[in-house]
Design a protein around this motif. Structure first.
Motif, short mmCIF file in Angstrom:
data_model
loop_
_atom_site.label_atom_id
_atom_site.label_comp_id
_atom_site.label_asym_id
_atom_site.label_seq_id
_atom_site.Cartn_x
_atom_site.Cartn_y
_atom_site.Cartn_z
N PRO A 1 -2.22 30.94 -0.24
CA PRO A 1 -3.70 31.15 -1.01
C PRO A 1 -3.83 30.49 -1.91
CG PRO A 1 -2.34 33.35 -0.39
CD PRO A 1 -1.58 32.06 -0.02
N ALA A 2 -2.96 30.05 -2.91
CA ALA A 2 -3.15 29.08 -4.15
C ALA A 2 -3.79 27.77 -3.71
CB ALA A 2 -2.20 29.16 -4.78
N THR A 3 -3.20 27.15 -2.29
CA THR A 3 -3.39 25.82 -2.24
C THR A 3 -4.48 25.52 -0.80
OG1 THR A 3 -1.48 25.94 -0.94
CG2 THR A 3 -1.31 25.26 -3.21
N VAL A 4 -4.67 26.57 -0.17
CA VAL A 4 -5.54 26.27 1.10
C VAL A 4 -6.81 25.79 0.91
CG1 VAL A 4 -6.18 28.66 1.22
CG2 VAL A 4 -5.86 27.20 3.53
N ALA A 5 -7.65 26.12 -0.22
CA ALA A 5 -8.94 25.69 -0.18
C ALA A 5 -8.73 24.55 -0.70
CB ALA A 5 -9.38 26.68 -1.47
N LEU A 6 -7.97 23.95 -1.66
CA LEU A 6 -7.58 22.70 -2.17
C LEU A 6 -7.08 21.82 -1.00
CD1 LEU A 6 -7.13 20.72 -4.64
CD2 LEU A 6 -4.74 21.42 -4.92
N ALA A 7 -6.34 22.08 -0.27
CA ALA A 7 -6.01 21.28 0.96
C ALA A 7 -7.17 20.98 1.67
CB ALA A 7 -4.88 21.73 1.80
N ILE A 8 -7.97 21.85 2.01
CA ILE A 8 -9.20 21.68 2.89
C ILE A 8 -10.32 20.71 2.23
CG2 ILE A 8 -11.15 22.84 3.75
CD1 ILE A 8 -9.32 25.13 4.59
N SER A 9 -10.46 20.94 0.91
CA SER A 9 -11.21 20.09 0.19
C SER A 9 -10.80 18.74 0.23
CB SER A 9 -11.36 20.81 -1.36
OG SER A 9 -11.89 21.93 -1.53
N CYS A 10 -9.46 18.35 0.14
CA CYS A 10 -8.98 16.97 0.16
C CYS A 10 -9.36 16.28 1.45
CB CYS A 10 -7.57 17.05 0.03
SG CYS A 10 -7.17 17.35 -1.82
N HIS A 11 -9.13 17.18 2.40
CA HIS A 11 -9.38 16.72 3.64
C HIS A 11 -10.93 16.35 4.15
CE1 HIS A 11 -5.31 16.15 5.35
NE2 HIS A 11 -5.01 17.44 4.97
N ASN A 12 -11.81 17.37 3.68
CA ASN A 12 -13.01 17.10 3.90
C ASN A 12 -13.65 16.01 2.97
OD1 ASN A 12 -13.65 19.51 5.45
ND2 ASN A 12 -14.21 20.71 3.74
N GLN A 13 -13.04 15.60 1.79
CA GLN A 13 -13.38 14.57 0.97
C GLN A 13 -12.99 13.19 1.79
OE1 GLN A 13 -15.42 14.05 -1.45
NE2 GLN A 13 -15.88 16.26 -1.82
N LEU A 14 -11.84 13.14 2.14
CA LEU A 14 -11.32 12.14 2.84
C LEU A 14 -12.13 11.66 4.12
CD1 LEU A 14 -7.49 12.67 2.35
CD2 LEU A 14 -8.59 10.58 1.58
N GLY A 15 -12.51 12.93 4.67
CA GLY A 15 -13.37 12.65 5.93
C GLY A 15 -14.75 11.85 5.72
N LYS B 1 -8.06 23.00 11.12
CA LYS B 1 -6.60 23.42 11.67
C LYS B 1 -5.98 24.35 10.45
CE LYS B 1 -3.67 24.37 14.85
NZ LYS B 1 -3.87 25.18 16.06
N LEU B 2 -6.25 24.05 9.33
CA LEU B 2 -5.85 24.34 8.19
C LEU B 2 -6.40 25.78 8.04
CD1 LEU B 2 -5.30 21.75 5.55
CD2 LEU B 2 -3.42 22.77 6.97
N TYR B 3 -7.79 25.91 8.17
CA TYR B 3 -8.53 27.09 8.02
C TYR B 3 -7.93 28.22 8.91
CZ TYR B 3 -12.45 30.25 8.43
OH TYR B 3 -13.19 31.36 8.61
N GLU B 4 -7.73 27.67 10.29
CA GLU B 4 -7.44 28.46 11.36
C GLU B 4 -6.08 29.06 11.18
OE1 GLU B 4 -7.89 26.14 14.65
OE2 GLU B 4 -9.99 26.36 15.00
N LEU C 1 -12.64 34.02 -1.02
CA LEU C 1 -13.09 34.02 0.38
C LEU C 1 -14.53 33.35 0.75
CD1 LEU C 1 -12.28 37.78 0.84
CD2 LEU C 1 -11.01 35.77 2.15
N ASP C 2 -15.09 33.60 -0.34
CA ASP C 2 -16.42 32.86 -0.06
C ASP C 2 -16.45 31.29 -0.21
OD1 ASP C 2 -17.89 35.31 0.14
OD2 ASP C 2 -18.42 35.34 -2.00
N THR C 3 -15.75 30.72 -1.11
CA THR C 3 -15.46 29.41 -1.10
C THR C 3 -14.88 28.86 0.05
OG1 THR C 3 -15.21 29.62 -3.39
CG2 THR C 3 -14.09 27.46 -2.53
N LEU C 4 -13.75 29.65 0.64
CA LEU C 4 -12.94 29.09 1.81
C LEU C 4 -14.05 29.04 2.96
CD1 LEU C 4 -10.22 28.25 2.67
CD2 LEU C 4 -9.96 30.45 3.55
N GLU C 5 -14.98 29.95 2.96
CA GLU C 5 -15.99 29.94 3.98
C GLU C 5 -16.89 28.72 3.96
OE1 GLU C 5 -15.84 31.72 6.88
OE2 GLU C 5 -13.96 32.83 6.24
N LYS C 6 -17.32 28.55 2.63
CA LYS C 6 -18.30 27.63 2.47
C LYS C 6 -17.56 26.22 3.06
CE LYS C 6 -20.86 29.45 -1.13
NZ LYS C 6 -21.22 29.53 -2.90
N LEU C 7 -16.30 26.12 2.74
CA LEU C 7 -15.66 24.75 2.79
C LEU C 7 -15.48 24.62 4.41
CD1 LEU C 7 -12.29 24.92 0.31
CD2 LEU C 7 -14.44 23.20 0.36
N HIS C 8 -15.30 25.65 5.02
CA HIS C 8 -15.22 25.56 6.52
C HIS C 8 -16.35 25.10 6.97
CE1 HIS C 8 -13.02 26.06 10.24
NE2 HIS C 8 -13.95 26.99 10.73
#
Length: 635
Positions: free
Chosen positions: A155-169, A190-193, A226-233
């Motif tokens: 829970p502490a890192t999933v949003a950070l990990a997804i943000s990194c991959h989005n930015q690298l994309g 995949k991280l979100y799923e 939760l809202d932030t994670l959905e926005k990132l996805h």
């Protein structure tokens, strides 16, 4: 010394808020200031990690959250992530990539980095070919299948990990290496799923890592996480839509575009104007695929969302300038959606015309077999949050078969395009205005195809002429040469069609041509000749005043077809005397010869003009014989 939390908030405010007000001469002033603070934070956190002798093994982050040294590492990864984003924003892409990858290493996602970068060796041609075949996953190991450490989706890192991959994309997309970008976005997906499958605790936002536990509890951060994670996805889906468009997979791109719109609706987190125009633009893809029910639903949804936003636009604002700008943006979006509706109606009518022409029966049977599959797709691509059946009922979603079915579509399209033209005026948006008027002309042309009455068909073409000649009178060819060429050509074709209709009326009556009829036919033919010559004159070399020896690639077929039409039109003129008839046939022969001679000198054009060239060669042989017969009769 300020606390870590205070330092972070100061840096965040500089980056997120104050940077929008930086002067043009120093566009990165606040971001550079934020970077300095983040660098200080990085140094302080590094010392803490050294003092605590942090163990890098799994367990640094747990599903229940982070504390102690685990929190320190999470904070370090967040600070490095911010440094990476700032570097990308300030166009220091290599530094940005280094920071973002390092943030992923800190939280244990080395596999995501390696699988993402492994596609660097894949050539663009291989990428495009694989995308078209639907086998792009075979190019290299997919980041989706790479192992995922529990620390990455904690829970502490999933949003950070997804943000990194989005930015690298985004970063790799800027470098035009779209498959590497896709790998990172697939990894984010995949991280979100996996988080949804394995974790029951709500995620934390990146900012919450620098908030005290009391502040987090009081601020309702569980909900914001939760809202932030959905926005990132949703952002992941949005970026994937762009990537699939770049690698030549339009169907997948459209699917991700639709999914992005669907997620925005579900979260109620979207700008109504942007959402409406994106939905309307997406409809253009589906109508091009002749999936008219999907296209209509997208347009109806765009209109629904936009109409719901109208009251907000009309709300009085303290800042008159902002209110005017917002109102203008709304008006333009309304015109754009109306224009998309008009194009929808036009394409539907044009497809109706195409299907009315007898074609191969097996293909028609194949279309019928695809019907159930299309209905399933229609349901999958519906926005369940919106009730738009009233808007959908205003226009058909299947091609018409006769005039009675085509006319309502024509009227709807004309109404929508008229609305669009009210915003896109000739004075302010000449190019858009001309395009809209041309689409109106094409609507009349498509409806005329279904009109059984020759006389009424002529009247429809006359409407086209009136629309287009009005444009020619308003446009300066010095500034709008290309548009003037298009319009002259279309007017010429329209007059030619009107002449054919008049000739058909005379032939169907079975009587000789009367003087008034002959005058009308000749007037239409000479008008068509005049506008074809206007078009050809616009192609002349300005230095010599002659037609070019070799036409450009985009003008060669239109120019040669114009010569073909001129040959035909001169032969259709009804002459009062044999001498005039000879002169007309002579003009016809010269135009046919011109086309033949050009194709003989430029053999590559022969395949482009195969049908017309065959007719011209025949006429070059027959017309001299016919002219000799006329001369013999007059001796």
């Amino acid at each position: 010394m300020a606390s870590l939390e205070d330092q972070y908030q100061k840096a965040w405010q500089l980056y997120q808020e104050e940077s929008h007000h930086d002067p043009d001469r120093e566009p990165y002033k606040s971001k550079y200031a934020a970077r300095e603070i983040f660098e200080e934070l990085k140094s302080r956190l590094s010392k803490q990690l050294d003092e605590d002798d942090v163990d890098d093994s799994e367990g640094a982050f747990s599903e229940e959250g982070v504390d102690g040294v685990g929190l320190t590492r999470a904070r370090m990864a967040a600070v490095v992530y911010h440094l990476g984003v700032i570097a990308v924003d300030t166009e220091e892409f290599s530094t940005g990539e280094e920071h973002l990858n390092k943030a992923l290493v800190i939280i244990g996602d080395e596999c995501g980095i390696s699988s993402g970068v492994s596609s660097v060796t894949v050539g663009d041609a291989e990428v495009a070919a694989a995308a078209l075949l639907g086998t792009e996953e075979s190019l290299s190991e997919s980041s989706e299948t790479s192992s995922i450490s529990p620390t990455v989706i904690a829970p502490a890192t999933v949003a950070l990990a997804i943000s990194c991959h989005n930015q690298l994309g985004i970063l790799w997309s800027h470098r035009a290496n779209f498959m590497t970008a896709k790998r990172h976005l697939d990894r984010a997906n995949k991280l979100y799923e996996e988080y949804q499958k394995q974790c029951t605790k709500p995620p934390r936002t990146i900012n919450s890592l620098f908030s005290s536990s009391n502040e987090k509890e009081n601020s309702g951060d569980d909900i914001s996480g939760l809202d932030t994670l959905e926005k990132l996805h949703t952002l992941t889906f949005y970026f994937l839509a762009q990537i699939y468009g770049h690698i030549g997979a339009p169907e997948k791109s459209a699917w991700y575009c639709h999914s992005t719109l669907q997620r925005q609706l579900a979260s109620k987190d979207y700008d109504p104007i942007d959402w409406s125009i994106n939905a309307a633009n997406l409809s253009q893809f589906y109508q091009g695929k002749e999936q008219f029910r999907v296209a209509r639903h997208l347009l109806a949804s765009a209109s629904k969302v936009l109409s719901g936003h109208e009251a907000e636009v009309d709300t009085p604002q303290e800042d008159a300038h902002d209110a005017a700008r917002r109102h203008e943006k709304y008006r333009q979006c309304k015109a754009d959606v109306a224009r998309c509706w008009g194009r929808y109606c036009l394409v539907l009518l044009q497809v109706s015309c195409d299907r009315a022409i007898p074609d191969d029966l097996p293909e028609q049977q194949s279309q019928e077999e695809c019907q159930p599959q299309e209905e399933i797709l229609d349901k999958q691509l519906q926005f369940v949050q919106l009730e738009v059946s009233d808007l959908e009922s205003e226009v058909a979603a299947s091609p018409g078969e006769n005039f009675d079915e085509a006319r309502p579509v024509f009227l709807a399209g004309l109404r929508w395009l008229t609305t669009a033209r009210e915003f896109y005026t000739l004075e302010d948006y000449a190019g858009d205005y001309v395009s809209i008027v041309q689409e109106m002309s094409h609507l009349y042309k498509a409806l005329a195809f279904f009109e059984p009455s020759e006389e009424r068909r002529c009247k429809m073409h006359k409407r086209r002429v009136d629309l287009l000649t009005g444009l020619i009178q308003e446009l300066n060819p010095q500034y709008y040469l290309h548009l003037c060429r298009q319009i002259n050509y279309e007017i010429a074709e329209t007059y030619s069609a009107m002449m054919d209709n008049k000739l058909s009326l005379v032939e169907s009556a079975g009587s000789e041509v009367t003087p008034p009829q002959a005058k009308k036919i000749n007037t239409l033919a000479t008008s068509s000749i005049q506008y074809f010559l206007h078009y050809l004159d616009s192609l002349k070399d300005t230095s010599t005043g002659e037609q070019p020896t070799v036409y450009t690639e985009d003008s060669v077929r239109p120019a040669l077809v114009a010569w073909f039409h001129l040959g035909r039109l001169w032969s259709k003129l009804i002459a009062a005397s044999q001498q005039t008839k000879l002169q007309n046939l002579s003009q016809s022969l010269q135009n046919y010869k011109r086309l033949v001679e050009y194709c003989d000198k430029n053999p590559e054009c022969q395949s482009v003009m195969a049908q017309e060239l065959a007719v011209c060669r025949e006429m070059v042989q027959l017309l001299p014989l016919k002219m000799e017969q006329i001369r013999a009769l007059t001796r």
